[in-house]
Design an enzyme around this catalytic site. Structure first.
Site, short mmCIF file in Angstrom:
data_model
loop_
_atom_site.label_atom_id
_atom_site.label_comp_id
_atom_site.label_asym_id
_atom_site.label_seq_id
_atom_site.Cartn_x
_atom_site.Cartn_y
_atom_site.Cartn_z
N GLY A 216 0.84 -1.20 0.00
CA GLY A 216 0.00 0.00 0.00
C GLY A 216 0.87 1.24 0.00
O GLY A 216 2.08 1.15 -0.21
N ASN A 217 0.27 2.37 0.22
CA ASN A 217 1.07 3.60 0.39
C ASN A 217 0.42 4.47 1.45
O ASN A 217 -0.66 4.15 1.95
CB ASN A 217 1.23 4.32 -0.95
CG ASN A 217 -0.10 4.77 -1.51
OD1 ASN A 217 -0.78 5.62 -0.94
ND2 ASN A 217 -0.50 4.19 -2.65
N ARG A 218 1.07 5.58 1.75
CA ARG A 218 0.66 6.37 2.93
C ARG A 218 -0.46 7.36 2.67
O ARG A 218 -0.79 8.18 3.52
CB ARG A 218 1.88 7.11 3.49
CG ARG A 218 2.88 6.18 4.14
CD ARG A 218 4.12 6.95 4.55
NE ARG A 218 3.80 8.11 5.36
CZ ARG A 218 4.54 9.22 5.41
NH1 ARG A 218 5.63 9.30 4.68
NH2 ARG A 218 4.19 10.22 6.19
N ALA A 283 -3.79 7.92 -4.90
CA ALA A 283 -2.40 7.49 -5.04
C ALA A 283 -2.44 6.01 -5.43
O ALA A 283 -2.44 5.12 -4.58
CB ALA A 283 -1.65 7.68 -3.73
#
Ligand code: CTP
Length: 402
Positions: A216-218, A283
């Site tokens: 995943g990402n932030r 994102a």
């Protein structure tokens, strides 16, 4: 960051509807945010709530009579209505009954509240409420149309009504009224997106490794959610394709929850045709595991690496047609050049550049600092501000493209 409400002078007009009880919370919220609030009630509003409630909350005498009996609040008897009207930075009428609505749009000034409205120089936020048939009534709808020429209207919502019926007529919740006031005080005084359908994406995507783990990402999704909220307040019909995030969608926004880039692409493709504008604030992951393991990968398996493959680029593969498409670029270096390249490569009308080098901007913050670049080469750098205000500036730039 200082609240936009700090030191602002707000007249709260209250008319005679059952939703008047919610206006106490509204007054309280505005005061908490730093505003000075003075209340004017119509005589019928007194049937629903006591002026003492408002005078206690606001610390000011409540005006009800068009000819006040004594000099109160430091205004002179003769021209108090003019003094009040000139004093205010903003007036909010909540709830606005169909009766007072009709009076206002036809120029009546037969009580304290309608007289001040007639003399007003500052912006007006109007929050109508009525039972379902009174609200959908042709005359009310025509009056509401007229009202939009002179006020920022926060329309009634659908739901359960005091009569036991359900339908459109419920007054918007205080939080939403505060958001509208915030917007109007910041200079966004028109519902300029009415009639437009916006598709907004937000949040990260999660690409599963096995049933327990993912890549995943932030991204918190905050920017996309604020864009969706501001667009909805400005009158657009909004669909929000949201990756996994803890953000709540605003009332009236259709949320389509997705997890992976593949699901996000499907949701965007399916909803593109009926949208006028796509804003890709999400994102999206660039890589996903080549294969998702059916069962949890155990420690004993001694996993050394995971084979990855690229996800589809949603924007680059989009059937754009005559729609306007806005992308985001979050960069850490060569920011401007990278953003311009992305705009060209992905055939965008506009790109919003965030730099991770700016303090208080980007993931997880409630503030942002962006540069907007258009296809025509227009570049506008904005200072650090709340994501809600940033969203409004982005929407104004988009509205300039239409
Ligand atoms: N985007 C997309 N599909 C992807 C990846 C990104 O549609 N698979 C969109 C994002 O929503 C954003 C824009 O493309 O609006 C730019 O995203 P970004 O991650 O900055 O660009 P990438 O093309 O992935 O380039 P890089 O990660 O190499 O900077």
């Amino acid at each position: 960051m200082e609240s936009i409400f700090s030191g602002k002078k707000i007249i709260l007009g209250v008319t005679g509807g059952i939703a008047a009880y919610k206006s106490c919370l509204l007054a309280r919220e505005l005061i908490k945010l730093g505003a000075e609030v003075r209340v004017i009630m119509t005589p019928s509003a007194l049937e629903f709530i006591a002026p003492l409630t408002f005078s206690t909350l606001t610390g000011h005498e409540v005006i009800v009579n068009i000819f006040p009996e004594s000099q109160k609040n430091g205004v002179s008897l003769k021209t108090w209505h003019i003094e009040y009207a000139l004093w205010a930075d903003l007036m909010i009428i909540a709830p606005l009954t169909v009766n007072t609505l009709a009076k206002i749009v036809h120029g009546f000034a037969d009580n304290a509240l309608t007289t001040v409205v007639a003399a007003l120089r500052c912006p007006l936020v109007a929050v109508p409420a009525a039972d379902v048939d009174m609200y959908s009534n042709k005359v009310t709808q025509e009056n509401l149309k007229k009202l939009k020429d002179i006020a920022f209207v926060v329309e009634a919502e659908e739901g359960f009504l005091a009569s036991g019926l359900s339908g459109r007529g419920r007054m918007a919740e205080p939080g939403k009224i505060v958001d509208a006031a915030h917007m109007v005080l910041s200079g966004f005084i028109r519902k300029d997106l009415e009639g437009l359908s916006l598709l907004v994406t937000a949040g990260p995507t999660y690409e599963d490794i096995d049933p327990v783990r993912f890549i995943g990402n932030r991204s918190s999704g905050k920017m996309g959610f604020q864009i969706a909220k501001a667009a909805s307040l400005r009158g657009a019909k909004v669909k929000l394709v949201a990756g996994p995030t803890s953000e709540d969608a605003y009332p009236g926004i259709e949320r389509i929850s997705v997890r992976s880039a593949k699901e996000m692409k499907k949701a965007v493709d399916e909803n593109m045709e009926l949208s006028d504008v796509l804003i890709m604030a999400a994102a999206v992951a660039d890589y996903r595991p080549l294969k998702k393991a059916q069962n949890k990968i155990k420690k004993e398996e001694n996993l050394k690496s995971i084979d990855l493959t690229k996800t589809d680029d949603i924007l680059a593969a989009l059937k754009k047609g005559d729609k306007k498409v806005v992308g985001f670029a979050l960069e850490t270096d060569n920011e401007f050049k990278n953003a311009k390249d992305k705009l060209a490569r992905k055939n965008l009308d506009m790109i919003v550049l965030n730099s991770l080098n700016d303090k208080m901007a980007g993931f997880e913050f409630d503030t942002n600092k962006v540069t907007i670049i258009t296809r025509e080469g227009k570049v506008k750098e904005y200072p650090l501000m709340s994501k809600f205000l940033t969203a409004n500036y982005i929407l104004s730039e988009i509205s300039g493209l239409l």
